[in-house]
Design an enzyme around this catalytic site. Structure first.
Site, PDB file in Angstrom:
ATOM      1  CG  ASP A   7      47.465  29.171 -21.310  1.00  0.00           C
ATOM      2  OD1 ASP A   7      46.262  29.054 -21.623  1.00  0.00           O
ATOM      3  OD2 ASP A   7      48.270  29.860 -21.958  1.00  0.00           O
ATOM      4  CD  GLU A  67      42.875  30.654 -20.578  1.00  0.00           C
ATOM      5  OE1 GLU A  67      43.206  31.784 -20.196  1.00  0.00           O
ATOM      6  OE2 GLU A  67      43.233  30.149 -21.667  1.00  0.00           O
ATOM      7  CG  ASP A 140      51.821  29.551 -24.261  1.00  0.00           C
ATOM      8  OD1 ASP A 140      50.652  29.465 -24.653  1.00  0.00           O
ATOM      9  OD2 ASP A 140      52.777  29.887 -24.985  1.00  0.00           O
TER      10      ASP A 140
END
Length: 190
Positions: A7, A67, A140
């Site tokens: 992430d 991501e 996260d």
């Protein structure tokens, strides 16, 4: 098969590493890389690169799922996330890791089957997939684990997320060639 989910961000980069074998998910490690807002952009990106590179060298994942960028109201935010993604992808390439990207919508669908799932629902599914007694923290890191699980699940399904550059064409370690999803799955069987 070992997969790292990322992430990306400049202030906080979440990561999660999962081994998957015979329909069983096993957590290897998860956490975050933090940088101080008091540092220059270049210094922060160097920290992100160095720390992700160390993690990749330590755990030697076969695949990286990161991501993808999505809509940001603040242009400064999208630029800094794009820069962080760039150094993370560079670390992956230099460690000869196959990489692919997933949008937040793809992760929601991949984890919950529902594109409008709330963050809490995604975290609960991550907890369930991994057999954990509680939701992984910080958020996260939980997001990175969700990205990781999405990638693992996508390899075993015919599910198409509608973006051919993500699942139908995946960058292989050479970085210059592309292969079909079917060829990619065949590589996993070897």
């Amino acid at each position: 098969m070992r997969v790292i989910g990322i992430d990306p961000g400049t202030a906080i980069v979440g990561y999660g590493i999962i081994d998957y074998d015979k329909n069983k998910y096993s957590i290897v490690d998860y956490g975050v890389v933090l940088t101080s807002k008091d540092l220059s952009t270049e210094e922060r990106l160097e920290i992100v690169y160095d720390e992700i590179d160390k993690i990749l060298k330590k755990y030697k994942p076969e695949f990286m799922a990161i991501e993808d960028l999505f809509y940001f109201k603040n242009n400064k935010t999208v630029i800094s996330v794009a820069q962080a993604r760039g150094v993370i992808l560079l670390a992956g390439k230099q460690n000869n890791i196959a990489m692919t990207s997933y949008t937040p919508l793809q992760v929601k669908i991949g984890i919950t089957g529902y594109g409008k799932a709330e963050k809490k629902q995604i975290q609960q599914m991550v907890q369930k997939f991994l057999g954990l007694s509680e939701i992984p923290k910080p958020d996260d890191a939980a997001d990175a684990l969700a990205i990781c699980i999405t990638h693992i699940n996508s390899l075993g399904s015919k599910l198409s997320f509608g973006r051919t550059n993500n699942l139908n064409k995946i960058v292989v370690p050479s970085g210059t060639n592309k292969i079909s999803l079917e060829e990619y799955k065949n590589l996993l069987k070897k």
